[in-house]
Design an enzyme around this catalytic site. Structure first.
Site, PDB file in Angstrom:
ATOM      1  N   GLY A   1       9.431  -7.801   3.864  1.00 33.46           N
ATOM      2  CA  GLY A   1       9.653  -7.110   4.720  1.00 33.46           C
ATOM      3  C   GLY A   1      10.071  -6.928   6.094  1.00 33.46           C
TER       4      GLY A   1
ATOM      5  N   GLY B   1       6.796  -5.701  10.501  1.00 36.10           N
ATOM      6  CA  GLY B   1       7.239  -7.833  10.084  1.00 36.10           C
ATOM      7  C   GLY B   1       6.889  -7.700  11.598  1.00 36.10           C
TER       8      GLY B   1
ATOM      9  N   ARG C   1       9.251   6.311   0.686  1.00 34.19           N
ATOM     10  CA  ARG C   1       9.577   7.680   0.050  1.00 34.19           C
ATOM     11  C   ARG C   1      10.476   8.740   1.110  1.00 34.19           C
ATOM     12  NH1 ARG C   1       4.631  10.726  -2.331  1.00 34.19           N
ATOM     13  NH2 ARG C   1       5.995  12.839  -2.953  1.00 34.19           N
TER      14      ARG C   1
ATOM     15  N   ASN D   1       8.920   1.403  -6.266  1.00 30.21           N
ATOM     16  CA  ASN D   1       8.233  -0.211  -5.852  1.00 30.21           C
ATOM     17  C   ASN D   1       7.466  -0.926  -6.691  1.00 30.21           C
ATOM     18  OD1 ASN D   1       7.832   0.224  -3.017  1.00 30.21           O
ATOM     19  ND2 ASN D   1       7.259   2.059  -3.431  1.00 30.21           N
TER      20      ASN D   1
ATOM     21  N   GLN E   1       8.701  -9.607  -7.687  1.00 31.36           N
ATOM     22  CA  GLN E   1       8.397 -10.376  -6.689  1.00 31.36           C
ATOM     23  C   GLN E   1       7.177 -10.959  -7.324  1.00 31.36           C
ATOM     24  OE1 GLN E   1       7.603  -8.518  -2.745  1.00 31.36           O
ATOM     25  NE2 GLN E   1      10.559  -8.301  -2.358  1.00 31.36           N
TER      26      GLN E   1
ATOM     27  N   VAL F   1       0.868  -5.291   1.316  1.00 27.28           N
ATOM     28  CA  VAL F   1       0.660  -4.363   2.427  1.00 27.28           C
ATOM     29  C   VAL F   1       1.410  -3.619   1.756  1.00 27.28           C
ATOM     30  CG1 VAL F   1       1.375  -3.717   4.590  1.00 27.28           C
ATOM     31  CG2 VAL F   1      -0.079  -6.216   4.489  1.00 27.28           C
ATOM     32  N   GLY F   2       2.780  -3.520   1.537  1.00 23.36           N
ATOM     33  CA  GLY F   2       3.978  -2.418   1.223  1.00 23.36           C
ATOM     34  C   GLY F   2       3.089  -1.133  -0.127  1.00 23.36           C
ATOM     35  N   ASN F   3       3.483  -0.097   0.056  1.00 24.77           N
ATOM     36  CA  ASN F   3       2.501   1.362  -0.649  1.00 24.77           C
ATOM     37  C   ASN F   3       3.441   1.543  -1.326  1.00 24.77           C
ATOM     38  OD1 ASN F   3      -0.107   1.622   0.537  1.00 24.77           O
ATOM     39  ND2 ASN F   3       0.854   2.589   3.103  1.00 24.77           N
TER      40      ASN F   3
ATOM     41  N   ASP G   1      -8.346   0.235   6.861  1.00 23.51           N
ATOM     42  CA  ASP G   1      -9.379   1.642   6.133  1.00 23.51           C
ATOM     43  C   ASP G   1     -10.238   1.480   6.725  1.00 23.51           C
ATOM     44  OD1 ASP G   1      -7.320   2.856   4.714  1.00 23.51           O
ATOM     45  OD2 ASP G   1      -7.197   1.301   3.962  1.00 23.51           O
TER      46      ASP G   1
ATOM     47  N   HIS H   1      -6.192   2.638  -0.996  1.00 25.09           N
ATOM     48  CA  HIS H   1      -5.398   2.657   0.301  1.00 25.09           C
ATOM     49  C   HIS H   1      -5.012   4.108  -0.137  1.00 25.09           C
ATOM     50  CE1 HIS H   1      -2.890   1.943   3.932  1.00 25.09           C
ATOM     51  NE2 HIS H   1      -1.919   2.497   3.532  1.00 25.09           N
TER      52      HIS H   1
HETATM   53  P1  NAX Z   1      10.668  -0.213   8.246  1.00 26.90           P
HETATM   54  O1  NAX Z   1      10.894   0.752   7.278  1.00 26.90           O
HETATM   55  O2  NAX Z   1      10.009  -0.573   9.299  1.00 26.90           O
HETATM   56  O3  NAX Z   1      10.442  -1.937   7.113  1.00 26.90           O
HETATM   57  C1  NAX Z   1      10.199  -2.020   6.060  1.00 26.90           C
HETATM   58  C2  NAX Z   1      11.219  -3.874   5.518  1.00 26.90           C
HETATM   59  O4  NAX Z   1      10.426  -3.735   3.702  1.00 26.90           O
HETATM   60  C3  NAX Z   1      12.769  -2.892   5.842  1.00 26.90           C
HETATM   61  O5  NAX Z   1      13.259  -3.580   6.814  1.00 26.90           O
HETATM   62  C4  NAX Z   1      13.523  -3.447   4.276  1.00 26.90           C
HETATM   63  O6  NAX Z   1      14.791  -3.840   4.818  1.00 26.90           O
HETATM   64  C5  NAX Z   1      12.282  -4.130   3.658  1.00 26.90           C
HETATM   65  N1  NAX Z   1      12.216  -3.909   2.535  1.00 26.90           N
HETATM   66  C6  NAX Z   1      12.636  -3.123   1.490  1.00 26.90           C
HETATM   67  N2  NAX Z   1      11.981  -3.472   0.504  1.00 26.90           N
HETATM   68  C7  NAX Z   1      12.301  -3.978   0.057  1.00 26.90           C
HETATM   69  C8  NAX Z   1      12.551  -5.479  -0.585  1.00 26.90           C
HETATM   70  N3  NAX Z   1      12.377  -5.051  -1.807  1.00 26.90           N
HETATM   71  N4  NAX Z   1      12.157  -6.974  -0.327  1.00 26.90           N
HETATM   72  C9  NAX Z   1      12.006  -7.144   0.935  1.00 26.90           C
HETATM   73  N5  NAX Z   1      12.285  -6.191   1.741  1.00 26.90           N
HETATM   74  C10 NAX Z   1      12.259  -5.263   1.745  1.00 26.90           C
HETATM   75  O7  NAX Z   1       8.404  -0.470   7.067  1.00 26.90           O
HETATM   76  P2  NAX Z   1       7.417  -0.691   7.864  1.00 26.90           P
HETATM   77  O8  NAX Z   1       6.485   0.256   8.599  1.00 26.90           O
HETATM   78  O9  NAX Z   1       6.719  -2.260   8.413  1.00 26.90           O
HETATM   79  O10 NAX Z   1       6.069  -0.448   6.414  1.00 26.90           O
HETATM   80  C11 NAX Z   1       6.106  -1.122   5.710  1.00 26.90           C
HETATM   81  C12 NAX Z   1       5.263  -0.689   4.225  1.00 26.90           C
HETATM   82  O11 NAX Z   1       3.676  -1.029   4.539  1.00 26.90           O
HETATM   83  C13 NAX Z   1       5.746   0.419   4.069  1.00 26.90           C
HETATM   84  O12 NAX Z   1       5.210   0.407   2.348  1.00 26.90           O
HETATM   85  C14 NAX Z   1       4.585   1.680   4.032  1.00 26.90           C
HETATM   86  O13 NAX Z   1       3.936   2.269   3.888  1.00 26.90           O
HETATM   87  C15 NAX Z   1       3.445   0.395   4.096  1.00 26.90           C
HETATM   88  N6  NAX Z   1       1.805   0.493   4.760  1.00 26.90           N
HETATM   89  C16 NAX Z   1       1.115  -0.194   4.264  1.00 26.90           C
HETATM   90  C17 NAX Z   1      -0.318  -0.255   5.234  1.00 26.90           C
HETATM   91  C18 NAX Z   1      -1.955  -0.201   4.057  1.00 26.90           C
HETATM   92  O14 NAX Z   1      -3.159  -0.787   5.007  1.00 26.90           O
HETATM   93  N7  NAX Z   1      -1.702  -1.274   2.807  1.00 26.90           N
HETATM   94  C19 NAX Z   1      -0.390   0.857   5.985  1.00 26.90           C
HETATM   95  C20 NAX Z   1       0.686   0.672   7.224  1.00 26.90           C
HETATM   96  C21 NAX Z   1       2.245   1.089   6.263  1.00 26.90           C
HETATM   97  O15 NAX Z   1       2.492   2.360   6.071  1.00 26.90           O
END
Ligand code: NAX
Length: 326
Positions: free
Chosen positions: A11, A17, A92, A105, A112, A129-131, A159, A187
């Site tokens: 990402g 990122g 979403r 996901n 991965q 990190v991704g949700n 959190d 989370h």
């Molecule tokens: P963005 O939408 O700005 O960026 C996500 C990036 O991931 C994009 O560049 C997209 O092209 C890329 N991507 C999507 N699918 C992919 C894949 N299969 N392989 C590689 N890259 C891929 O989102 P962003 O604000 O950066 O948030 C990323 C993730 O973090 C989201 O899932 C979000 O929900 C999650 N978060 C998690 C948090 C935590 O505490 N665990 C807090 C912050 C955030 O909400």
């Protein structure tokens, strides 16, 4: 000079990122004497944007940035990675059901996980990190049977940091002086931030606050819904604070916490009644590149209810992706 450490970030073109990569390259995550090689993964349609981020990284002339690669293939990006921060996930979209989001996901994290299993360093430290972060970490772990399960973690640190800052504000004390705080569970808004054991300069935070109503009705909802509050205010989801929490999580895992408690989402060993393997937020300390669960804490009735609720949500998420892991 130390050998460079290979850090994979997925990402890479996204907003987290953008807030994360420059700090890794500047040495804030693995230490000011530790060179790094960044191995960036994003979708094919985001490769141009990744190139732009790499140009900016180059223009920072970071002395510790020993190399960079970009790819849309996890087996390229994860090759020999010693740290893998999995940020990229499917957001979403409008009208998408929660079950569909989980499935989309789950597909990403099975691929991965399998790629990490095949090409990453055998000791790779993985942070999801991704949700939905806990369940994504669980799926990646299950898809990587040749890697140690303990190397798969989910990010609860945001959190934890949010809870610490709320306590600092409430008590009027410095955030740096708060010890023994933890966040249990998923989370998500169900997480249970627990300051029963916390101290500030040796004094009990629970005694200082002495207000169970504030705990249940103000503190927990504020921490739980902080992400939504930030979207409401900023028009975008938290990115800098999320990146900061990712830096904190890996830094502490890599360099140690000197006995200080931090929260990590880790696969349960069955402690505290959490089924083995469930990726759950727990208090840990870190030393010599390993985390250790803080054991033997008393769980009172209020805490047990909260822990059961967040566990139930995780069990439901797990059930929703069970067919993909057969
Ligand atoms: P963005 O939408 O700005 O960026 C996500 C990036 O991931 C994009 O560049 C997209 O092209 C890329 N991507 C999507 N699918 C992919 C894949 N299969 N392989 C590689 N890259 C891929 O989102 P962003 O604000 O950066 O948030 C990323 C993730 O973090 C989201 O899932 C979000 O929900 C999650 N978060 C998690 C948090 C935590 O505490 N665990 C807090 C912050 C955030 O909400």
């Amino acid at each position: 000079m130390k050998n460079p450490v290979r850090v994979a970030v997925t990402g890479a073109a996204g907003q987290i990122g953008y807030a994360l990569l420059f700090r890794i390259a500047s040495g804030e995550m693995l230490g000011k004497d530790q060179p790094v090689i960044l191995q960036l993964l994003d979708l094919p349609q985001a490769q141009n944007a990744v190139k732009g981020v790499m140009m900016e990284l180059q223009d920072c002339a970071f002395p510790l940035l020993a190399g960079m690669t970009a790819s849309d293939d996890p087996e390229v990006a994860f090759k020999d990675a010693q740290v893998a921060i999995l940020v990229g996930a499917r957001p979403r979209s409008k009208g998408m059901e929660r079950a569909d989001l989980l499935q989309a996901n789950a597909q990403i994290f099975t691929v991965q996980g399998a790629a990490l299993n095949k090409v990453a360093d055998r000791n790779v430290k993985v942070l999801v990190v991704g949700n939905p972060a806990n369940t994504n970490a669980y799926i990646a772990m299950k898809s990587a049977p040749d890697l140690p399960a303990k190397n798969f973690t989910a990010m609860l640190r945001l959190d934890h940091n949010r809870a610490a800052s709320q306590i600092a504000e409430k008590t009027g004390k410095a955030v740096a002086d708060i010890e023994k705080l933890c966040v249990w569970g998923n989370h998500s808004p169900t997480m249970y931030a627990d300051y029963r054991f916390a101290t500030i300069n040796g004094q009990s935070v629970k005694d200082m606050i002495n207000d169970q109503q504030w705990n249940a009705e103000v503190f927990l909802p504020t921490v739980g819904k902080r992400g939504a509050a930030i979207i409401e205010a900023r028009g975008l989801s938290s990115a800098a604070s999320a990146a900061n929490a990712a830096i904190d999580h890996i830094r502490d895992w890599w360099l140690g916490t000197n006995g200080k408690w931090v929260t990590m989402g880790i696969p349960s060993d069955g402690s505290y009644g959490i089924p083995e393997g469930t990726v759950f937020g727990f208090p840990v300390t870190c030393e010599n590149g390993e985390y250790q669960l803080v054991r033997g804490l008393e769980i009172d009735e209020f805490s047990r209810e909260r822990i059961n609720a967040t566990l139930q949500e995780l069990e439901d998420e797990k059930a929703g992706v069970a067919d993909l892991l057969k």
